[in-house]
Motif scaffolding. Structure first.
Motif, PDB file in Angstrom:
ATOM      1  N   ASP A   1       0.825  -1.208   0.000  1.00  0.00           N
ATOM      2  CA  ASP A   1       0.000   0.000   0.000  1.00  0.00           C
ATOM      3  C   ASP A   1       0.863   1.263   0.000  1.00  0.00           C
ATOM      4  O   ASP A   1       0.565   2.239  -0.698  1.00  0.00           O
ATOM      5  CB  ASP A   1      -0.942   0.015   1.205  1.00  0.00           C
ATOM      6  CG  ASP A   1      -1.989  -1.090   1.133  1.00  0.00           C
ATOM      7  OD1 ASP A   1      -2.369  -1.469   0.008  1.00  0.00           O
ATOM      8  OD2 ASP A   1      -2.414  -1.576   2.199  1.00  0.00           O
ATOM      9  N   LEU A   2       1.924   1.244   0.794  1.00  0.00           N
ATOM     10  CA  LEU A   2       2.811   2.400   0.851  1.00  0.00           C
ATOM     11  C   LEU A   2       3.535   2.598  -0.469  1.00  0.00           C
ATOM     12  O   LEU A   2       3.650   3.720  -0.973  1.00  0.00           O
ATOM     13  CB  LEU A   2       3.812   2.227   1.996  1.00  0.00           C
ATOM     14  CG  LEU A   2       4.674   3.432   2.353  1.00  0.00           C
ATOM     15  CD1 LEU A   2       3.813   4.617   2.760  1.00  0.00           C
ATOM     16  CD2 LEU A   2       5.653   3.077   3.471  1.00  0.00           C
TER      17      LEU A   2
ATOM     18  N   CYS B   1      -8.646  12.396  -3.650  1.00  0.00           N
ATOM     19  CA  CYS B   1      -8.855  11.314  -4.620  1.00  0.00           C
ATOM     20  C   CYS B   1      -8.239   9.994  -4.163  1.00  0.00           C
ATOM     21  O   CYS B   1      -8.440   8.967  -4.818  1.00  0.00           O
ATOM     22  CB  CYS B   1      -8.273  11.701  -5.982  1.00  0.00           C
ATOM     23  SG  CYS B   1      -9.187  13.004  -6.813  1.00  0.00           S
ATOM     24  N   LEU B   2      -7.482  10.019  -3.088  1.00  0.00           N
ATOM     25  CA  LEU B   2      -6.861   8.797  -2.588  1.00  0.00           C
ATOM     26  C   LEU B   2      -7.815   8.047  -1.667  1.00  0.00           C
ATOM     27  O   LEU B   2      -8.693   8.636  -1.046  1.00  0.00           O
ATOM     28  CB  LEU B   2      -5.581   9.143  -1.816  1.00  0.00           C
ATOM     29  CG  LEU B   2      -4.479   9.841  -2.619  1.00  0.00           C
ATOM     30  CD1 LEU B   2      -3.360  10.287  -1.684  1.00  0.00           C
ATOM     31  CD2 LEU B   2      -3.930   8.930  -3.707  1.00  0.00           C
ATOM     32  N   SER B   3      -7.621   6.751  -1.583  1.00  0.00           N
ATOM     33  CA  SER B   3      -8.407   5.939  -0.651  1.00  0.00           C
ATOM     34  C   SER B   3      -7.987   6.257   0.783  1.00  0.00           C
ATOM     35  O   SER B   3      -6.982   6.946   1.024  1.00  0.00           O
ATOM     36  CB  SER B   3      -8.175   4.455  -0.938  1.00  0.00           C
ATOM     37  OG  SER B   3      -6.812   4.114  -0.643  1.00  0.00           O
ATOM     38  N   THR B   4      -8.737   5.737   1.733  1.00  0.00           N
ATOM     39  CA  THR B   4      -8.360   5.917   3.135  1.00  0.00           C
ATOM     40  C   THR B   4      -6.959   5.379   3.378  1.00  0.00           C
ATOM     41  O   THR B   4      -6.134   6.020   4.055  1.00  0.00           O
ATOM     42  CB  THR B   4      -9.368   5.200   4.053  1.00  0.00           C
ATOM     43  OG1 THR B   4     -10.671   5.745   3.821  1.00  0.00           O
ATOM     44  CG2 THR B   4      -8.992   5.372   5.512  1.00  0.00           C
ATOM     45  N   THR B   5      -6.671   4.223   2.815  1.00  0.00           N
ATOM     46  CA  THR B   5      -5.334   3.638   2.956  1.00  0.00           C
ATOM     47  C   THR B   5      -4.290   4.533   2.308  1.00  0.00           C
ATOM     48  O   THR B   5      -3.198   4.733   2.854  1.00  0.00           O
ATOM     49  CB  THR B   5      -5.295   2.231   2.327  1.00  0.00           C
ATOM     50  OG1 THR B   5      -6.265   1.404   2.967  1.00  0.00           O
ATOM     51  CG2 THR B   5      -3.914   1.607   2.455  1.00  0.00           C
TER      52      THR B   5
ATOM     53  N   ARG C   1      -4.454   7.794   1.920  1.00  0.00           N
ATOM     54  CA  ARG C   1      -4.254   8.990   2.739  1.00  0.00           C
ATOM     55  C   ARG C   1      -3.396   8.672   3.972  1.00  0.00           C
ATOM     56  O   ARG C   1      -2.568   9.488   4.386  1.00  0.00           O
ATOM     57  CB  ARG C   1      -5.605   9.597   3.142  1.00  0.00           C
ATOM     58  CG  ARG C   1      -6.355  10.201   1.950  1.00  0.00           C
ATOM     59  CD  ARG C   1      -7.511  11.060   2.398  1.00  0.00           C
ATOM     60  NE  ARG C   1      -8.568  10.299   3.030  1.00  0.00           N
ATOM     61  CZ  ARG C   1      -9.571   9.712   2.384  1.00  0.00           C
ATOM     62  NH1 ARG C   1      -9.635   9.786   1.062  1.00  0.00           N
ATOM     63  NH2 ARG C   1     -10.505   9.040   3.055  1.00  0.00           N
ATOM     64  N   GLU C   2      -3.582   7.483   4.539  1.00  0.00           N
ATOM     65  CA  GLU C   2      -2.730   7.071   5.662  1.00  0.00           C
ATOM     66  C   GLU C   2      -1.276   6.933   5.201  1.00  0.00           C
ATOM     67  O   GLU C   2      -0.347   7.318   5.918  1.00  0.00           O
ATOM     68  CB  GLU C   2      -3.238   5.751   6.246  1.00  0.00           C
ATOM     69  CG  GLU C   2      -4.566   5.874   6.971  1.00  0.00           C
ATOM     70  CD  GLU C   2      -5.150   4.525   7.368  1.00  0.00           C
ATOM     71  OE1 GLU C   2      -4.550   3.484   6.991  1.00  0.00           O
ATOM     72  OE2 GLU C   2      -6.193   4.510   8.042  1.00  0.00           O
TER      73      GLU C   2
ATOM     74  N   LEU D   1       4.429   9.166   4.566  1.00  0.00           N
ATOM     75  CA  LEU D   1       5.440   9.755   3.679  1.00  0.00           C
ATOM     76  C   LEU D   1       5.732  11.202   4.059  1.00  0.00           C
ATOM     77  O   LEU D   1       6.883  11.644   4.015  1.00  0.00           O
ATOM     78  CB  LEU D   1       4.966   9.673   2.223  1.00  0.00           C
ATOM     79  CG  LEU D   1       4.863   8.273   1.628  1.00  0.00           C
ATOM     80  CD1 LEU D   1       4.134   8.313   0.278  1.00  0.00           C
ATOM     81  CD2 LEU D   1       6.250   7.642   1.466  1.00  0.00           C
ATOM     82  N   THR D   2       4.699  11.921   4.460  1.00  0.00           N
ATOM     83  CA  THR D   2       4.883  13.322   4.864  1.00  0.00           C
ATOM     84  C   THR D   2       5.665  13.414   6.166  1.00  0.00           C
ATOM     85  O   THR D   2       6.534  14.280   6.314  1.00  0.00           O
ATOM     86  CB  THR D   2       3.515  14.012   5.007  1.00  0.00           C
ATOM     87  OG1 THR D   2       2.799  13.893   3.768  1.00  0.00           O
ATOM     88  CG2 THR D   2       3.671  15.479   5.327  1.00  0.00           C
ATOM     89  N   THR D   3       5.379  12.519   7.098  1.00  0.00           N
ATOM     90  CA  THR D   3       6.105  12.506   8.366  1.00  0.00           C
ATOM     91  C   THR D   3       7.599  12.303   8.136  1.00  0.00           C
ATOM     92  O   THR D   3       8.431  12.916   8.820  1.00  0.00           O
ATOM     93  CB  THR D   3       5.552  11.397   9.282  1.00  0.00           C
ATOM     94  OG1 THR D   3       4.187  11.677   9.572  1.00  0.00           O
ATOM     95  CG2 THR D   3       6.335  11.309  10.582  1.00  0.00           C
TER      96      THR D   3
END
Length: 201
Positions: A143-144, A159-163, A165-166, A171-173
């Motif tokens: 998923d990542l 537009c991204l799924s819940t997965t 967005r997680e 990636l942002t962190t």
């Protein structure tokens, strides 16, 4: 006596067709309008993607920020944080009265500070934007990895799924993606030549 075949034609360099007007001459890319990285949204994410692709090809880019760009007229902490995040991208040209963080960006910029390489079912990332805190990542969770590959193109977070967005949050962190006003773009360029000692690859 037969003649030798002609060498294969060199393919023209292809940069993403984004909202960035530019001219290219050899390894020199001249951006025809100021970029507004601090304006947020699609145009900012697309500008970061464009600069990332130029960096991937080790191109020399001449670009300037808009004089009223919030990225460069905000608080010192905000400018410093964003310049540090984007320091691996081609640096902007000088502006009169610019914040000192832009000069630092130009001084510290180098090809290969942040990059990714692809393997079968994984991506490795090397981050040397902060030499005292260099890090290496392997992205292999399906998923990542799928999200990372998706957001190589500037993408609306909605537009991204819940997965997805997680995954963007992760990636942002790790400072491997930039979210700006509802849009996200991956930051590490794909490496196309050896820029650093092989022990760092």
């Amino acid at each position: 006596m037969s003649t030798l075949p002609a060498p294969p034609a060199r393919m023209a360099l292809s940069l993403p067709a984004l909202h960035v007007p530019y001219r290219i001459d050899g390894r020199l890319v001249m951006v025809d309008e100021p970029l507004r990285l601090g304006a947020g949204g699609q145009r900012a994410a697309a500008a970061a993607q464009f600069l990332r692709e130029c960096q991937s090809h080790d191109l020399v880019v001449h670009w300037t920020p808009a004089t009223d760009d919030p990225l460069f007229t905000g608080s010192t902490n905000e400018v410093s944080a964003t310049a540090g995040l984007l320091r691996h991208l081609p640096a902007p040209g000088p502006l009169p009265g610019e914040p000192p963080e832009l000069a630092v960006w130009r001084d510290r910029h180098a090809y290969g500070q942040l990059y990714h390489r692809r393997g079968p079912d994984f991506v490795t990332v090397m981050d040397r934007r902060e030499p005292s805190a260099a890090a290496r990542f392997t992205i292999e969770h399906p998923d990542l990895l799928a999200t990372f590959l998706t957001v190589l193109d500037a993408t609306p977070v909605a537009c991204l799924s819940t997965t997805g967005r997680e995954a963007v949050d992760l990636l942002t962190t790790e400072r491997l993606a930039w979210v700006t006003d509802g849009w996200v773009v991956a930051l590490p360029p794909r490496i196309r030549r050896w820029p650093v000692p092989c022990t760092d690859i």
